[in-house]
Design an enzyme around this catalytic site. Structure first.
Site, PDB file in Angstrom:
ATOM      1  N   GLU A 290       0.766  -1.212  -0.061  1.00 45.29           N
ATOM      2  CA  GLU A 290      -0.068  -0.094   0.045  1.00 45.29           C
ATOM      3  C   GLU A 290       0.893   1.236   0.015  1.00 45.29           C
ATOM      4  OE1 GLU A 290      -3.660  -0.182   2.502  1.00 45.29           O
ATOM      5  OE2 GLU A 290      -2.390  -1.977   3.433  1.00 45.29           O
TER       6      GLU A 290
ATOM      7  N   SER B 196      -6.412  -2.810   1.878  1.00 43.38           N
ATOM      8  CA  SER B 196      -6.767  -2.091   0.256  1.00 43.38           C
ATOM      9  C   SER B 196      -6.935  -3.435  -0.579  1.00 43.38           C
ATOM     10  CB  SER B 196      -5.244  -1.309  -0.154  1.00 43.38           C
ATOM     11  OG  SER B 196      -5.437  -0.168   0.580  1.00 43.38           O
TER      12      SER B 196
ATOM     13  N   TYR C 289      -9.117   3.645  -5.534  1.00 40.70           N
ATOM     14  CA  TYR C 289      -8.101   4.619  -5.983  1.00 40.70           C
ATOM     15  C   TYR C 289      -8.067   5.169  -7.200  1.00 40.70           C
ATOM     16  CZ  TYR C 289      -6.489   2.607  -1.462  1.00 40.70           C
ATOM     17  OH  TYR C 289      -6.578   2.086  -0.163  1.00 40.70           O
TER      18      TYR C 289
ATOM     19  N   ARG D  79     -11.459   3.014  10.728  1.00 40.83           N
ATOM     20  CA  ARG D  79     -12.471   2.910  10.020  1.00 40.83           C
ATOM     21  C   ARG D  79     -13.175   1.393  10.058  1.00 40.83           C
ATOM     22  NH1 ARG D  79     -10.850   2.904   4.760  1.00 40.83           N
ATOM     23  NH2 ARG D  79     -11.485   0.836   4.504  1.00 40.83           N
TER      24      ARG D  79
ATOM     25  N   ASN E 179     -10.051  -1.040  10.077  1.00 44.47           N
ATOM     26  CA  ASN E 179      -8.683  -0.445   9.437  1.00 44.47           C
ATOM     27  C   ASN E 179      -8.117   0.865  10.609  1.00 44.47           C
ATOM     28  OD1 ASN E 179      -8.793  -1.148   6.105  1.00 44.47           O
ATOM     29  ND2 ASN E 179     -11.002  -0.781   7.023  1.00 44.47           N
TER      30      ASN E 179
ATOM     31  N   GLY F 259      -7.207   5.179   4.801  1.00 42.72           N
ATOM     32  CA  GLY F 259      -6.548   6.137   3.924  1.00 42.72           C
ATOM     33  C   GLY F 259      -7.247   7.591   4.038  1.00 42.72           C
TER      34      GLY F 259
END
Length: 332
Positions: free
Chosen positions: A13, A175, A241, A280, A297, A301
């Site tokens: 990542e 991810s 992304y 998250r 998470n 991000g």
């Protein structure tokens, strides 16, 4: 305040981390802080490199294992421990994702060096990244999660216990790197092989069809629930992304009761893993109205397309304020 932002690193990542990190740097500088950028795989990030990162885009594919190996040639720990920018910082903002950034390794080093840092501690970080252990803890705290098996396992066992389709993924990655949705038995072995490229522990999880939801947690507050409508059946790396590959709705179109229920589940998951600061928590909502927790998470991000900034914005918290709140929680 002196803040060092750690970004990049040696995990799959890496590119996402760089995109997150440069946004955090800009946001904290806009609030008047003295901010230094540091990539533990390469060292200090120059002003020119920062400008390039600020205008760049995250690719639709994670970096190759070969390119990551070059970054990981013994530089990670020496760079981290030798940098005065870490020792002299009031707080280190961790913008690393996956690998040594999110598995408790960095957290343990900073803890031993008595350096304050954002996000969860070493134990919580390790637990959350390990999907097998985190799912066991979720169930102990009455957070519903899909059935799963860990390899090695036979195709017959998977079909008999879980049925098809299943999701095959590395147990300690993020991810959706190395993840596959398997609908046919002949695709199971190749999917396990692909996931094994990223981790020696591979999870096979019963696929839960339904709506993709996410809940950010900031301190002891659950942010507004978000829904992700992805162009692929799975909210994969490309959808996460690449602009236009997914649409997010904050707040999600849920009844007040449903939204409160999934927010409570997110807070329970946060507590189950002993998380700190922010995180998250991702869910699936079935057509029968059942919520299934996918994962937590611990360093989510923070790119332009990322979810926790959107959840915060839905609550009236702008990105610079969100970053500053995260710093304050670390100092708390």
């Amino acid at each position: 305040m002196k803040i060092t932002v750690l970004m990049g690193g040696t995990s799959s990542e890496r590119n996402v981390s760089l995109a997150s990190g440069i946004r955090i740097v800009e946001a904290l500088r806009s609030k008047g802080h003295d901010v230094t950028s540091l990539d533990p795989a390469k060292g200090l990030i120059s002003a020119e490199e920062e400008r390039k990162l600020a205008t760049g885009k995250v690719g639709t594919e994670p970096p190759s294992q070969e390119s990551l190996a070059k970054f990981a040639e013994g530089a990670f720990l020496p760079n981290l421990t030798a940098m005065k920018e870490i020792r002299n910082a009031d707080v280190v903002f961790l913008a690393l994702h996956g690998g040594q950034g999110e598995d408790g390794t960095i957290q343990a080093l900073l803890h031993m060096a008595k350096v304050r840092f954002t996000g969860s501690g070493l134990l919580a970080s390790a637990l959350a990244l390990d999907k097998d252990l985190s799912k066991k803890l979720f169930r102990m705290e009455d957070v519903k999660t899909a059935d799963w098996l860990m390899t090695p396992v036979t195709t017959e066992q998977v079909e008999g216990i879980l049925g098809l389709p299943v999701v095959v993924k590395p147990s300690r990655e993020g991810s959706t790197v190395g993840l596959s949705l398997v609908k046919k038995r002949e695709d199971l072995a190749p999917a396990i092989k692909e996931a094994s490229r990223y981790d020696d522990e591979v999870m096979i999880e019963k696929f839960v069809p339904g709506r993709e939801l996410t809940v950010g947690v900031l301190g002891d507050i659950a942010l507004p629930v978000g829904e992700i409508i992805a162009k692929h059946e799975i909210y994969d790396y490309e959808c996460k992304y690449t602009a236009g590959m997914a649409r997010e709705e904050f707040p999600a179109k849920l009844s007040k009761e449903a939204a409160e229920k999934v927010q409570q589940q997110a807070l329970q998951a946060f507590k189950a893993l002993k998380l700190r600061g922010y995180a998250r928590i991702d869910f699936r909502l079935t057509s029968e109205g059942e919520f299934y927790c996918l994962e937590a998470n611990t360093l989510p991000g923070m790119t332009e397309l990322s979810l926790i900034p959107q959840g915060a914005a839905a609550m009236g918290i702008g990105f610079p304020e969100l970053c500053e709140r995260i710093v304050k929680l670390a100092l708390g």
